[in-house]
Design a protein around this motif. Structure first.
Motif, PDB file in Angstrom:
ATOM      1  N   ARG A 159       1.007  -1.150   0.039  1.00 10.35           N
ATOM      2  CA  ARG A 159       0.391  -0.408   0.627  1.00 10.35           C
ATOM      3  C   ARG A 159       0.834   1.337  -0.240  1.00 10.35           C
ATOM      4  N   ILE A 160       1.704   1.023   0.490  1.00 13.17           N
ATOM      5  CA  ILE A 160       2.590   2.268   0.285  1.00 13.17           C
ATOM      6  C   ILE A 160       3.511   2.497  -0.673  1.00 13.17           C
ATOM      7  N   PHE A 161       4.108   1.830  -0.924  1.00 11.01           N
ATOM      8  CA  PHE A 161       4.681   1.096  -2.515  1.00 11.01           C
ATOM      9  C   PHE A 161       3.174   1.978  -3.558  1.00 11.01           C
ATOM     10  N   SER A 162       2.048   1.405  -3.995  1.00 10.05           N
ATOM     11  CA  SER A 162       0.886   1.784  -4.679  1.00 10.05           C
ATOM     12  C   SER A 162       0.843   3.778  -3.818  1.00 10.05           C
ATOM     13  N   TYR A 163       0.699   4.208  -3.250  1.00  8.79           N
ATOM     14  CA  TYR A 163       1.110   5.879  -2.597  1.00  8.79           C
ATOM     15  C   TYR A 163       2.069   6.225  -3.811  1.00  8.79           C
ATOM     16  N   ILE A 164       3.598   6.065  -3.300  1.00  9.26           N
ATOM     17  CA  ILE A 164       4.749   6.280  -4.027  1.00  9.26           C
ATOM     18  C   ILE A 164       4.608   6.580  -5.598  1.00  9.26           C
ATOM     19  N   TYR A 165       4.380   5.351  -5.652  1.00 10.99           N
ATOM     20  CA  TYR A 165       4.451   4.899  -7.446  1.00 10.99           C
ATOM     21  C   TYR A 165       2.550   5.765  -8.213  1.00 10.99           C
ATOM     22  N   ALA A 166       1.958   6.295  -7.489  1.00 11.54           N
ATOM     23  CA  ALA A 166       0.719   7.073  -8.065  1.00 11.54           C
ATOM     24  C   ALA A 166       1.862   8.475  -8.172  1.00 11.54           C
ATOM     25  N   LEU A 167       2.217   8.979  -7.401  1.00  5.89           N
ATOM     26  CA  LEU A 167       3.279  10.390  -6.879  1.00  5.89           C
ATOM     27  C   LEU A 167       3.941  10.561  -7.879  1.00  5.89           C
ATOM     28  N   VAL A 168       4.780   9.511  -8.199  1.00  5.98           N
ATOM     29  CA  VAL A 168       5.879   9.120  -8.960  1.00  5.98           C
ATOM     30  C   VAL A 168       6.086   8.700 -10.626  1.00  5.98           C
ATOM     31  N   PRO A 169       7.051   9.662 -11.311  1.00  6.02           N
ATOM     32  CA  PRO A 169       6.420   9.281 -12.394  1.00  6.02           C
ATOM     33  C   PRO A 169       7.400   8.169 -13.474  1.00  6.02           C
ATOM     34  N   ASP A 170       8.185   7.164 -12.125  1.00 13.78           N
ATOM     35  CA  ASP A 170       9.120   5.545 -12.859  1.00 13.78           C
ATOM     36  C   ASP A 170       9.048   4.895 -12.052  1.00 13.78           C
ATOM     37  N   ARG A 171       9.267   4.040 -11.969  1.00 16.34           N
ATOM     38  CA  ARG A 171       8.548   2.571 -11.104  1.00 16.34           C
ATOM     39  C   ARG A 171      10.129   2.715 -10.562  1.00 16.34           C
ATOM     40  N   HIS A 172      10.985   2.627 -11.042  1.00 19.88           N
ATOM     41  CA  HIS A 172      12.353   2.205 -10.501  1.00 19.88           C
ATOM     42  C   HIS A 172      12.693   3.056  -9.163  1.00 19.88           C
ATOM     43  N   ASP A 173      12.408   4.097  -9.815  1.00 15.48           N
ATOM     44  CA  ASP A 173      12.559   6.234  -9.012  1.00 15.48           C
ATOM     45  C   ASP A 173      11.439   5.414  -7.503  1.00 15.48           C
ATOM     46  N   ALA A 174       9.946   4.521  -7.724  1.00 18.56           N
ATOM     47  CA  ALA A 174       9.760   4.848  -7.176  1.00 18.56           C
ATOM     48  C   ALA A 174       9.993   3.425  -5.895  1.00 18.56           C
ATOM     49  N   GLU A 175      10.694   2.465  -6.328  1.00 18.78           N
ATOM     50  CA  GLU A 175      11.003   1.643  -5.576  1.00 18.78           C
ATOM     51  C   GLU A 175      12.127   2.183  -4.723  1.00 18.78           C
ATOM     52  N   ASP A 176      12.774   3.260  -5.361  1.00 17.53           N
ATOM     53  CA  ASP A 176      13.523   3.446  -4.443  1.00 17.53           C
ATOM     54  C   ASP A 176      13.407   4.170  -3.615  1.00 17.53           C
ATOM     55  N   LEU A 177      12.106   5.403  -3.207  1.00 20.75           N
ATOM     56  CA  LEU A 177      12.037   6.403  -2.814  1.00 20.75           C
ATOM     57  C   LEU A 177      11.232   5.280  -1.596  1.00 20.75           C
ATOM     58  N   LEU A 178      10.867   4.082  -2.095  1.00 20.50           N
ATOM     59  CA  LEU A 178       9.923   2.794  -1.035  1.00 20.50           C
ATOM     60  C   LEU A 178      11.585   2.614  -0.502  1.00 20.50           C
ATOM     61  N   GLN A 179      12.323   1.899  -0.909  1.00 15.93           N
ATOM     62  CA  GLN A 179      13.807   1.875  -0.225  1.00 15.93           C
ATOM     63  C   GLN A 179      14.229   3.421   0.665  1.00 15.93           C
ATOM     64  N   GLU A 180      14.078   3.950   0.456  1.00 17.44           N
ATOM     65  CA  GLU A 180      14.040   5.478   1.085  1.00 17.44           C
ATOM     66  C   GLU A 180      13.440   5.746   2.222  1.00 17.44           C
ATOM     67  N   THR A 181      11.925   5.505   2.268  1.00 15.16           N
ATOM     68  CA  THR A 181      10.967   5.858   2.764  1.00 15.16           C
ATOM     69  C   THR A 181      11.279   4.295   4.667  1.00 15.16           C
ATOM     70  N   SER A 182      11.208   3.595   3.602  1.00 16.37           N
ATOM     71  CA  SER A 182      11.682   1.966   4.794  1.00 16.37           C
ATOM     72  C   SER A 182      12.893   2.938   5.618  1.00 16.37           C
ATOM     73  N   VAL A 183      13.667   2.813   5.489  1.00 16.79           N
ATOM     74  CA  VAL A 183      15.023   3.896   6.303  1.00 16.79           C
ATOM     75  C   VAL A 183      14.576   4.686   7.232  1.00 16.79           C
ATOM     76  N   VAL A 184      13.300   5.596   6.941  1.00 16.87           N
ATOM     77  CA  VAL A 184      13.484   6.932   7.761  1.00 16.87           C
ATOM     78  C   VAL A 184      12.277   6.433   8.504  1.00 16.87           C
ATOM     79  N   ILE A 185      10.729   5.358   7.873  1.00 12.67           N
ATOM     80  CA  ILE A 185      10.427   4.882   8.552  1.00 12.67           C
ATOM     81  C   ILE A 185      11.017   3.665  10.022  1.00 12.67           C
TER      82      ILE A 185
END
Length: 180
Positions: free
Chosen positions: A25-51
């Motif tokens: 669900r967190i990835f889906s949220y990110i991917y809805a806001l980011v133009p590229d799947r790979h960037d969304a995956e990277d942001l999920l990892q960054e978000t996970s670290v911050v979480i």
């Protein structure tokens, strides 16, 4: 001292359970806001670290997904400079509007997900396994057909029938909740 260690272990278990349960669900949220799947995956990892770093700030009993998506939102804003250098440029107002829409849709999507899970349980085991195999990452209809002992043509026909059953069941469930 042992109490602190035990509390820390319990919090770590809680974090892992929440992340495992809600990562899609967190990835889906990110991917809805980011133009590229790979960037969304990277942001999920960054978000996970911050979480993980800020998990002590999370209050049990509150909405973990909303909290995590707020962290993701700020990671996306921070990373926006990187996206600005790409060919696709998003205005912050558009990103904010998409984030608001995604937040509003989360509850409805959660209810649809629960209805789908309920309807999947109503299927015969063989049909349920066919559908679940078909939608496993990296799997497809040929793999699902082989695992279920069906011909490829029979698997396609069964999946069409099962999708209709699931659609009707989910629609009926949501209509009962006044959500359609």
């Amino acid at each position: 001292m042992a109490h602190d260690s035990q509390h820390e272990t319990e919090r770590r278990k809680q974090l892992v359970a929440l992340m495992t349960q809600h990562q899609r669900r967190i990835f889906s949220y990110i991917y809805a806001l980011v133009p590229d799947r790979h960037d969304a995956e990277d942001l999920l990892q960054e978000t996970s670290v911050v979480i993980c770093e800020k998990f002590d700030d999370f209050r049990p009993g509150t909405d973990f997904v909303a909290w995590a998506c707020q962290i993701a939102y700020w990671r996306i804003r921070y990373a926006r400079q990187k996206f600005a250098r790409s060919k696709v440029i998003y205005q912050q107002e558009l990103v904010d509007a998409l984030a608001q829409t995604a937040a509003e849709m989360r509850e409805e999507l959660d209810e649809r997900h629960e209805a789908l899970a309920h309807c999947l349980q109503k299927l015969a085991q063989r049909d349920r396994e066919l559908v679940l195999t078909r939608y496993e990452p990296g799997s497809g209809v040929p793999e699902a057909a082989q695992r279920s002992g069906r011909s490829l043509e029979a698997a396609y026909k069964a999946l069409a029938r099962i999708r209709k059953l699931l659609f009707d069941c989910v629609s009926h469930q949501l209509a009962g909740q006044g959500l359609t």
